[in-house]
Motif scaffolding. Structure first.
Motif, PDB file in Angstrom:
ATOM      1  N   LEU A  61       0.803  -1.379   0.091  1.00 49.02           N
ATOM      2  CA  LEU A  61      -0.043  -0.147   0.180  1.00 49.02           C
ATOM      3  C   LEU A  61       0.695   1.251   0.024  1.00 49.02           C
ATOM      4  N   VAL A  62       2.023   1.440   0.769  1.00 45.92           N
ATOM      5  CA  VAL A  62       2.741   2.492   0.891  1.00 45.92           C
ATOM      6  C   VAL A  62       3.445   2.540  -0.238  1.00 45.92           C
ATOM      7  N   THR A  63       3.928   1.442  -1.077  1.00 45.12           N
ATOM      8  CA  THR A  63       4.463   1.515  -2.508  1.00 45.12           C
ATOM      9  C   THR A  63       3.733   2.395  -3.499  1.00 45.12           C
ATOM     10  N   ASP A  64       2.366   2.091  -3.493  1.00 43.77           N
ATOM     11  CA  ASP A  64       1.485   2.524  -4.623  1.00 43.77           C
ATOM     12  C   ASP A  64       1.068   3.703  -4.051  1.00 43.77           C
ATOM     13  N   GLY A  65       0.996   4.094  -2.991  1.00 50.41           N
ATOM     14  CA  GLY A  65       0.701   5.445  -2.327  1.00 50.41           C
ATOM     15  C   GLY A  65       1.715   6.511  -2.779  1.00 50.41           C
ATOM     16  N   LEU A  66       3.167   6.141  -2.683  1.00 44.30           N
ATOM     17  CA  LEU A  66       4.122   6.882  -3.118  1.00 44.30           C
ATOM     18  C   LEU A  66       4.377   7.261  -4.399  1.00 44.30           C
ATOM     19  N   ARG A  67       3.789   5.915  -5.350  1.00 49.40           N
ATOM     20  CA  ARG A  67       3.762   6.137  -6.639  1.00 49.40           C
ATOM     21  C   ARG A  67       2.716   7.138  -7.328  1.00 49.40           C
ATOM     22  N   ALA A  68       1.713   7.210  -6.442  1.00 51.54           N
ATOM     23  CA  ALA A  68       0.687   8.123  -6.868  1.00 51.54           C
ATOM     24  C   ALA A  68       1.067   9.547  -6.540  1.00 51.54           C
ATOM     25  N   LYS A  69       1.918   9.721  -5.587  1.00 53.89           N
ATOM     26  CA  LYS A  69       2.235  11.040  -5.000  1.00 53.89           C
ATOM     27  C   LYS A  69       3.393  11.622  -6.127  1.00 53.89           C
ATOM     28  N   TYR A  70       4.210  10.584  -6.507  1.00 48.08           N
ATOM     29  CA  TYR A  70       5.351  10.790  -7.312  1.00 48.08           C
ATOM     30  C   TYR A  70       4.524  11.218  -8.806  1.00 48.08           C
ATOM     31  N   LEU A  71       3.513  10.580  -9.226  1.00 42.76           N
ATOM     32  CA  LEU A  71       2.950  11.042 -10.501  1.00 42.76           C
ATOM     33  C   LEU A  71       2.457  12.591 -10.282  1.00 42.76           C
ATOM     34  N   GLU A  72       1.790  12.977  -8.994  1.00 47.87           N
ATOM     35  CA  GLU A  72       1.329  14.308  -8.867  1.00 47.87           C
ATOM     36  C   GLU A  72       2.414  15.097  -8.889  1.00 47.87           C
ATOM     37  N   ALA A  73       3.462  14.771  -8.188  1.00 43.41           N
ATOM     38  CA  ALA A  73       4.761  15.668  -8.296  1.00 43.41           C
ATOM     39  C   ALA A  73       5.355  15.928  -9.696  1.00 43.41           C
ATOM     40  N   SER A  74       4.913  15.006 -10.519  1.00 46.54           N
ATOM     41  CA  SER A  74       5.717  14.947 -11.939  1.00 46.54           C
ATOM     42  C   SER A  74       4.573  15.656 -12.881  1.00 46.54           C
ATOM     43  N   GLY A  75       3.448  16.192 -12.308  1.00 49.43           N
ATOM     44  CA  GLY A  75       2.582  17.006 -13.229  1.00 49.43           C
ATOM     45  C   GLY A  75       1.427  16.255 -13.661  1.00 49.43           C
TER      46      GLY A  75
END
Length: 383
Positions: A311-325
């Motif tokens: 869950l943490v892995t996918d949560g961080l992935r989602a935030k990385y996508l947001e941080a990338s626009g």
């Protein structure tokens, strides 16, 4: 939302086919709404169906009530798609509340809406219409009937196409679109995507399916040739090394194992993909990295640690996508072959990087003592 209500008042009549409200501003509450006309004893109503993560709610309203209900709901959403027998409308709402209405005349004959109140669920791929790849999968008979034992597969394919249906306004219909499917495997969803976009929606698309299994790729290539899908290509290759394009419109990555998902997401971001659909699996990396002493009561149990790390892995992935626009959603995807339910990350490019998301990721990783692959690939240094 007066402009939207005015439009709805004009088109909510017997010629209305359907409406879909999607792309919510928050990840809680109502995630999607659908509306269709229904014929009842005392006249024409409009059935409004609202979906949360776990439930669906229905209400039948007269035209004026439905117009008001839907218009008011748009304060919580960014887009609405409406179809009548003659026109298609796309309603977009910016962060500042600016309303843009795009309209386009229907091409060809359009089937009238099914007005039965107690109708069965209307799938994108419908029973009774023979689809070649569904027949080869054993999901459908030559007469177009769904094989009972394969109904779960039929439902899963349609659910995947619903995710694509929601992002159609992001895809330019006036030019050839490039779509990459990393880790395509047996490719039943790849074929479904091509059939839906090219055959049903008439998009000019070029789809490339990539997988490491040579025998699977050869089989899929034969099927693509059999169906006459000239712009559907399958290649043997590794996600991390693929360099066959400069830019893409959509990247799909379903069940790319462990950090292969991270490489696919990084590639997609680097190619300025307008849409990313990702169903991760086997998220092992953080399971071996998390060191936070405060979490020891959970980490002492292997099963809980594994699920928490995923869950943490996918949560961080989602935030990385947001941080990338990217405007990113974490959605539930029914998958009968791996686990009963999976997470799907759906990201739509906005071009506006969320700096707060990037900072939040750094703080979370520092607390966990973790250093995920996606952050390194994207150049997010944790200091």
């Amino acid at each position: 939302m007066e402009t939207i209500q005015q439009l709805l008042n004009e088109i909510l009549d017997i010629d209305f086919i359907q409406g879909i409200i999607s792309n919510p501003r928050t990840k809680d509450g109502i995630l999607k709404m659908k509306v269709r006309p229904v014929e009842m004893k005392d006249g024409l109503y409009f059935q409004c169906e609202s979906f949360t993560k776990t439930q669906a709610f229905h209400e039948n309203l007269k035209a004026e009530e439905a117009a008001e209900r839907l218009a008011n709901s748009m304060s919580e959403f960014r887009q609405m798609q409406l179809s009548t027998k003659t026109m298609n409308y796309t309603v977009l709402i910016s962060k500042k509340g600016k309303v843009t209405i795009q309209k386009k005349r229907q091409q060809g004959e359009v089937r009238a809406a099914e007005l039965s109140h107690n109708r069965s669920k209307r799938y994108i791929l419908q029973e009774g219409i023979a689809v070649p790849f569904l027949q080869d999968l054993g999901v459908m008979t030559a007469e177009g009937k769904i094989v009972k034992s394969r109904f779960d597969k039929f439902r899963q394919i349609n659910r995947f196409l619903e995710f694509i249906e929601d992002i159609l306004p992001q895809l330019d219909k006036g030019r050839e679109l490039t779509i990459l499917d990393f880790g395509c495997g047996k490719s039943y969803l790849t074929f479904a995507m091509y059939y839906y976009l090219h055959e049903l929606k008439k998009y000019d698309i070029r789809v490339v399916g990539l997988d490491l299994k040579k025998d699977v790729i050869e089989h899929c290539s034969r099927l693509a040739e059999k169906y006459g899908y000239e712009k559907l290509t399958f290649l043997v290759g590794d996600i991390a090394d693929y360099e066959g394009v400069q830019e893409v419109d959509m990247v799909v990555t379903l069940h790319a194992c462990d950090t292969a998902t991270d490489y696919a997401l990084a590639k997609a971001i680097g190619w300025n993909a307008k849409v990313i659909l990702s169903v991760p699996c086997c998220q092992h990396e953080l399971n071996g990295q998390i060191q936070a002493k405060e979490l020891a009561p959970i980490m002492d149990y292997g099963l809980l640690k594994e699920r928490f790390a995923a869950l943490v892995t996918d949560g961080l992935r989602a935030k990385y996508l947001e941080a990338s626009g990217y405007d990113t959603q974490v959605l539930e995807f029914i998958d009968m072959e791996h686990t009963p339910k999976n997470i799907l990350l759906r990201a739509v490019k906005t071009g506006k990087a969320d700096q707060e998301a990037g900072e939040a990721v750094k703080q979370c990783e520092a607390f966990l003592g973790a250093d995920p692959t996606l952050g390194k690939l994207l150049g997010f240094d944790r200091e």
